[in-house]
Design a protein around this motif. Structure first.
Motif, PDB file in Angstrom:
ATOM      1  N   ASP A   1       0.760  -1.097  -0.080  1.00 57.50           N
ATOM      2  CA  ASP A   1       0.103   0.154   0.032  1.00 57.50           C
ATOM      3  C   ASP A   1       0.858   1.455  -0.059  1.00 57.50           C
ATOM      4  O   ASP A   1       2.137   1.214   0.646  1.00 57.50           O
ATOM      5  CB  ASP A   1      -0.867   0.020   1.106  1.00 57.50           C
ATOM      6  CG  ASP A   1      -1.916  -1.161   1.428  1.00 57.50           C
ATOM      7  OD1 ASP A   1      -3.201  -0.848   0.904  1.00 57.50           O
ATOM      8  OD2 ASP A   1      -1.462  -2.319   1.485  1.00 57.50           O
ATOM      9  N   CYS A   2       0.425   2.069  -0.913  1.00 53.00           N
ATOM     10  CA  CYS A   2       1.199   3.547  -0.819  1.00 53.00           C
ATOM     11  C   CYS A   2       0.255   4.569  -0.887  1.00 53.00           C
ATOM     12  O   CYS A   2      -0.975   4.585  -1.733  1.00 53.00           O
ATOM     13  CB  CYS A   2       2.159   3.676  -1.691  1.00 53.00           C
ATOM     14  SG  CYS A   2       1.815   3.569  -3.450  1.00 53.00           S
ATOM     15  N   ALA A   3       0.603   5.951  -0.241  1.00 52.69           N
ATOM     16  CA  ALA A   3      -0.275   6.963  -0.384  1.00 52.69           C
ATOM     17  C   ALA A   3      -0.312   7.646  -1.541  1.00 52.69           C
ATOM     18  O   ALA A   3      -1.376   8.277  -2.053  1.00 52.69           O
ATOM     19  CB  ALA A   3      -0.484   7.876   0.875  1.00 52.69           C
ATOM     20  N   ASP A   4       0.810   7.790  -2.196  1.00 50.65           N
ATOM     21  CA  ASP A   4       0.867   8.988  -3.145  1.00 50.65           C
ATOM     22  C   ASP A   4       0.810   8.238  -4.504  1.00 50.65           C
ATOM     23  O   ASP A   4      -0.481   8.543  -5.399  1.00 50.65           O
ATOM     24  CB  ASP A   4       2.081   9.571  -3.317  1.00 50.65           C
ATOM     25  CG  ASP A   4       2.259  10.427  -1.840  1.00 50.65           C
ATOM     26  OD1 ASP A   4       1.289  10.813  -1.445  1.00 50.65           O
ATOM     27  OD2 ASP A   4       3.439  10.762  -1.449  1.00 50.65           O
ATOM     28  N   HIS A   5       1.667   7.531  -5.051  1.00 49.37           N
ATOM     29  CA  HIS A   5       1.592   6.869  -6.285  1.00 49.37           C
ATOM     30  C   HIS A   5       2.403   5.736  -6.636  1.00 49.37           C
ATOM     31  O   HIS A   5       3.399   5.356  -5.822  1.00 49.37           O
ATOM     32  CB  HIS A   5       1.899   8.008  -7.449  1.00 49.37           C
ATOM     33  CG  HIS A   5       3.393   8.287  -7.209  1.00 49.37           C
ATOM     34  ND1 HIS A   5       3.682   9.910  -6.920  1.00 49.37           N
ATOM     35  CD2 HIS A   5       4.507   8.070  -7.384  1.00 49.37           C
ATOM     36  CE1 HIS A   5       4.785   9.920  -6.736  1.00 49.37           C
ATOM     37  NE2 HIS A   5       5.482   8.598  -7.055  1.00 49.37           N
ATOM     38  N   LEU A   6       2.149   4.820  -7.660  1.00 51.95           N
ATOM     39  CA  LEU A   6       3.056   3.839  -7.830  1.00 51.95           C
ATOM     40  C   LEU A   6       3.194   3.835  -9.070  1.00 51.95           C
ATOM     41  O   LEU A   6       2.409   3.714 -10.123  1.00 51.95           O
ATOM     42  CB  LEU A   6       2.048   2.428  -7.606  1.00 51.95           C
ATOM     43  CG  LEU A   6       2.755   0.770  -8.261  1.00 51.95           C
ATOM     44  CD1 LEU A   6       3.959   0.550  -7.266  1.00 51.95           C
ATOM     45  CD2 LEU A   6       1.827   0.021  -8.037  1.00 51.95           C
ATOM     46  N   LYS A   7       4.428   3.578  -9.611  1.00 53.57           N
ATOM     47  CA  LYS A   7       4.913   3.842 -10.986  1.00 53.57           C
ATOM     48  C   LYS A   7       5.402   2.613 -11.568  1.00 53.57           C
ATOM     49  O   LYS A   7       6.718   2.005 -10.785  1.00 53.57           O
ATOM     50  CB  LYS A   7       5.864   4.944 -11.399  1.00 53.57           C
ATOM     51  CG  LYS A   7       5.351   6.336 -10.782  1.00 53.57           C
ATOM     52  CD  LYS A   7       6.124   7.647 -10.955  1.00 53.57           C
ATOM     53  CE  LYS A   7       5.709   8.925 -10.487  1.00 53.57           C
ATOM     54  NZ  LYS A   7       6.673   9.964 -10.376  1.00 53.57           N
ATOM     55  N   ILE A   8       5.156   2.130 -12.779  1.00 53.35           N
ATOM     56  CA  ILE A   8       5.776   0.632 -13.270  1.00 53.35           C
ATOM     57  C   ILE A   8       6.417   1.140 -14.601  1.00 53.35           C
ATOM     58  O   ILE A   8       5.726   1.530 -15.457  1.00 53.35           O
ATOM     59  CB  ILE A   8       4.541  -0.194 -13.441  1.00 53.35           C
ATOM     60  CG1 ILE A   8       3.921  -0.503 -12.061  1.00 53.35           C
ATOM     61  CG2 ILE A   8       5.402  -1.569 -14.010  1.00 53.35           C
ATOM     62  CD1 ILE A   8       3.057  -1.614 -12.044  1.00 53.35           C
ATOM     63  N   TYR A   9       7.555   0.984 -14.707  1.00 55.56           N
ATOM     64  CA  TYR A   9       8.506   1.027 -16.008  1.00 55.56           C
ATOM     65  C   TYR A   9       8.367  -0.207 -16.668  1.00 55.56           C
ATOM     66  O   TYR A   9       9.276  -1.003 -16.054  1.00 55.56           O
ATOM     67  CB  TYR A   9       9.799   1.738 -15.628  1.00 55.56           C
ATOM     68  CG  TYR A   9       9.650   2.932 -14.767  1.00 55.56           C
ATOM     69  CD1 TYR A   9       9.779   4.318 -15.547  1.00 55.56           C
ATOM     70  CD2 TYR A   9       9.513   3.118 -13.521  1.00 55.56           C
ATOM     71  CE1 TYR A   9      10.125   5.544 -14.771  1.00 55.56           C
ATOM     72  CE2 TYR A   9       9.438   4.298 -12.898  1.00 55.56           C
ATOM     73  CZ  TYR A   9       9.572   5.442 -13.371  1.00 55.56           C
ATOM     74  OH  TYR A   9       9.555   6.640 -13.086  1.00 55.56           O
ATOM     75  N   ALA A  10       8.069  -0.254 -17.803  1.00 52.24           N
ATOM     76  CA  ALA A  10       8.427  -1.489 -18.559  1.00 52.24           C
ATOM     77  C   ALA A  10       9.386  -1.514 -19.460  1.00 52.24           C
ATOM     78  O   ALA A  10      10.126  -0.319 -19.700  1.00 52.24           O
ATOM     79  CB  ALA A  10       7.209  -1.610 -19.585  1.00 52.24           C
ATOM     80  N   GLU A  11       9.948  -2.547 -19.890  1.00 47.18           N
ATOM     81  CA  GLU A  11      10.996  -2.975 -20.676  1.00 47.18           C
ATOM     82  C   GLU A  11      10.648  -2.608 -22.056  1.00 47.18           C
ATOM     83  O   GLU A  11       9.802  -2.914 -22.644  1.00 47.18           O
ATOM     84  CB  GLU A  11      11.688  -4.167 -20.614  1.00 47.18           C
ATOM     85  CG  GLU A  11      12.835  -4.405 -21.251  1.00 47.18           C
ATOM     86  CD  GLU A  11      14.211  -3.771 -20.732  1.00 47.18           C
ATOM     87  OE1 GLU A  11      15.190  -3.786 -21.534  1.00 47.18           O
ATOM     88  OE2 GLU A  11      14.111  -3.689 -19.642  1.00 47.18           O
TER      89      GLU A  11
END
Length: 247
Positions: free
Chosen positions: A99-109
């Protein structure tokens, strides 16, 4: 090791600032304020629930599926291959809860289809803004592989719980957690805490970080405190046996 950790944090921070700038540009261009209310959903027959979603779930093992939910907006940057979930993000998998309050960033290959292929953002820089025309694009775009993740970055009071192959559960908490899928390295920044079945590692400082390498090695910045459950399990077992003997 301290310098290497600080350089890695700076690299990840610069990467995130670039993405944040692109998100802001997108909102301004499309007049999106952020966390906008959803349009009214159309009523559909209940049989629609047994469509593509159910087929997808049935075709995959639950341990291979990660469900991501958030209270804010979802942003996908086709040019950079970045998927961003905003505000109160929840990630669930049988072996992971985060869990996180601000953001989740996923960087793809980025996976070139043929030699010489470049990321859309690089092509745009070379050809100029005149190439930036509205067009329909599928999420995969043919070049970004979200089965091959480069980096995952969670920010804002991040709390994670994960289970290893032995069934042991560990917990981690920090203001920001960055995972490099290519190296297996994890960096926790901002009052980081790691709790495993055998040890607690924590640092209350806001600027502190703990770096966990893929082989299990760990480095904590100045001020890190460690509490062991036992240093030598065999010795601990022998001591327990002695105390359990009757006089």
């Amino acid at each position: 090791m301290k310098e290497d950790g600080e350089k890695a944090i700076q690299t990840y921070s610069a990467q995130e600032k670039t993405v944040d700038g692109r998100i802001q540009e997108f909102r301004q261009q499309h007049q999106v304020a952020g966390n906008t209310p959803a349009p009214a959903a159309e009523t559909t027959p209940s049989s629609a629930a047994s469509g593509p979603e159910e087929g997808f779930l049935q075709a995959n093992s639950p341990k291979d599926l990660y469900t991501v939910d958030c209270d804010g907006d979802l942003y996908f940057d086709m040019e950079e291959g970045v998927l961003v979930f905003m505000k109160n993000v929840r990630v669930r998998n049988p072996g992971l809860s985060m869990d996180c309050a601000d953001h989740l960033k996923i960087y793809a290959e980025f996976v070139p289809k043929k030699p010489g292929d470049k990321k859309p953002s690089d092509v745009k820089k070379e050809k100029g803004k005149e190439e930036n025309q509205t067009q329909v694009a599928l999420p995969n775009g043919g070049n970004f592989d979200y089965n091959s993740i480069k980096t995952v970055a969670a920010s804002g009071n991040v709390k994670a719980s994960y289970t290893n192959k032995q069934g042991e559960t560990s917990n981690a908490q920090a203001e920001k957690i960055t995972y490099n899928a290519k190296t297996g390295e994890i960096i926790l920044t901002g009052a980081p805490v790691i709790v495993t079945p055998d040890v607690i590692v924590k640092n209350p400082n806001k600027d502190a970080f703990i770096r966990v390498y893929s082989n299990g090695n760990m480095y904590g910045s100045r001020g890190t405190k460690t509490t062991f459950r036992h240093v030598d399990k065999k010795l601990s077992d022998r001591e327990n046996q002695k105390t359990s003997r009757k006089p």
